[in-house]
Structures are given as C-alpha cells and as structure tokens.
Design an enzyme around this catalytic site. Sequence first.
Site, PDB file in Angstrom:
ATOM      1  N   VAL A 120       0.833  -1.204   0.000  1.00 33.27           N
ATOM      2  CA  VAL A 120       0.000   0.000   0.000  1.00 33.27           C
ATOM      3  C   VAL A 120       0.870   1.258   0.000  1.00 33.27           C
ATOM      4  CG1 VAL A 120      -1.948  -1.143   1.144  1.00 33.27           C
ATOM      5  CG2 VAL A 120      -0.171  -0.075   2.550  1.00 33.27           C
ATOM      6  N   HIS A 136      -4.457  -4.381  -2.278  1.00 32.45           N
ATOM      7  CA  HIS A 136      -4.960  -4.006  -0.959  1.00 32.45           C
ATOM      8  C   HIS A 136      -5.158  -2.502  -0.825  1.00 32.45           C
ATOM      9  CE1 HIS A 136      -3.000  -7.993   0.527  1.00 32.45           C
ATOM     10  NE2 HIS A 136      -4.161  -8.196  -0.040  1.00 32.45           N
ATOM     11  N   LEU A 279      16.174  -8.619  -3.141  1.00 29.14           N
ATOM     12  CA  LEU A 279      15.494  -8.242  -4.377  1.00 29.14           C
ATOM     13  C   LEU A 279      16.208  -7.172  -5.189  1.00 29.14           C
ATOM     14  CD1 LEU A 279      11.884  -8.590  -3.142  1.00 29.14           C
ATOM     15  CD2 LEU A 279      12.745  -9.477  -5.299  1.00 29.14           C
TER      16      LEU A 279
END
Length: 295
Positions: A120, A136, A279
């Site tokens: 979010v 979301h 990542l």
Amino acid sequence: MRMRPTLSWTPTGELPPGTTDLEPVVDAVRAGGVLVLSGAGISTESGIPDYRGEGGSLSRHTPMTYQDFTGDARARRRYWARSHLGWRTFGRARPNDGHRAVAAFGRAGLLGGGVITQNVDGLHQAAGSEDVVELHGGLDRVVCLDCGDTSPRRELARRLEEANPGFDPVPAAINPDGDADLTDEQVAGFHVMPCVVCGGVLKPDVVFFGETVPAERVERCRELVRGAASVLVLGSSLTVMSGLRFVRQAAQAGTPVLIVNRDPTRGDTLAAARVALPLGEALTSVAERVGVDVG
Ligand SMILES: [Zn+2]
C-alpha cells in the site's frame, strides 16, 4: 496487451529448495509477457519493515481489523494517531533498486500483465511503473465510509497536523501497513478528522484485515493472470490468500511461476523456482543480463 503463454510448466508438488541461480527469472523476463506480483519484501530496502518476514514480528504487531475500525471510535482514534505517525515514515520512503528494475522491465515492454502489488506504499508507481493494480489499496488516499468521497491522504495529513499541534511521540516501531506502535497514553487526546464533504468517518483506502478485496479488483487480477506468459512473485511469502490464489490460478493453467524471496513461501510447491536473493541485487542483475537499462 494479452500475450499467449510461451513457456509451460507443470507443478510437481515437491517443495523446491531456494536457489541463487537467476537463470529461470532471466529467461522469463527476456521472453516477455511477465506479470509481477509483489509483496512487502520488495519495499524493505526502502526502509519499510516486512512484519511477516524475518523475526516473525507479526506476533508483536496486531493490525487493525475492519470490524474494530468501523465499530469503535476509540479504535479509530488509536488507528489514526498511529497511522499519522507512520505516514511520516511512508512519506519519506523512496523506491529502491527492485522497484526501479520492475519499472524498467515495464518500459522495455516486458511486462505484458503489468504489476499486481500487495503493498500500500505506492513505491512501484513512484519508481515509474504504470498499470499497477494495488490489490490491498493505497495509503495515499482516504475514503469516506458514509458518502464514499475519496481524497488525497496528504490533505488529511495536513488537517491532522493542524488539529494535533505538538503530537510527536516516539513509536516503538513503524509497520508496513503504515501503522506505528504507540501506547494508550500516547494516543489519548489525539483529534480525528471527519470527512470534509459530509462529516462522516474517514478510512484509509486500504483493505484492512477482516475485509475482502473488492470483487471487481480480484477479477481484474484474474484477467491479468490469464493473459500472462509467466508470473514473477517478488518479495511475498504468499501467506494471505489474496495473493496466493493468483499463483494457484497460474499454476493450474500451466503458466510458470517464479518466486524471488529470501524465505520459503506458501507458493513454493507451485513454483518452477524460488530464488533466495535480496530483491534489489537480484532484479538489478536480471535487468543487466536481459539488457534493460534501469536508468
Ligand atoms: Zn463523507
């Protein structure tokens, strides 16, 4: 743009061990038509903690439920006091190498399905990604539960600042849902702001625990999965069904699922590979090997 799957893979049901070999991810990105499904793990390098990740700190943080928020004015005051403090951290957060690599894949036309994010924080969009579905919702908007009006969070933040001069408690922690851990004493006296249109109850435009993702948003995601050549899960442990169901859908259709996540996930048995690398580093390397300029 719909793309036909060009790769095919059948789940074996075996739990694949994590690998550090990025080759399957490089191959999938190079082939194009990738649908990215991202979670909190892609934002940890931006300073937003992953409360489901390392250390299992979820047990310390009890997220606000929809039922508590809508049913109890004191719960709303606690939420807005904590969230207002958390917003200052979110407001400062910047996209990291992982978000930038995903945006670069999009510019290079390799993301046929775009990006579905469970986050979010808005950092994919801040990095330049287009076609982002916020599964979301997003913390940058608030919605009125009474009249349905939506407005920018920064406007509410300004109103909350004005209504609560000197509100500056030191939180125990800032959580990835934008919530800060505060004691009851620290939230006492915090002034909550009503809707400017109707005076009703404002809620962040995010899906709370105990609340379901809107059906049309789920259907849009299912459509993206149907059109994807592969699904690339980035930084999600897939602990909540809202994300896992898309991985299941892809696996059932024979669409390869590739996961980059340091820890095992609930989708590992459905995936062709899980790469256990940080990542930012992993996606920067993928971009280099595919020949995409991250900029
Ligand atoms: Zn209203």
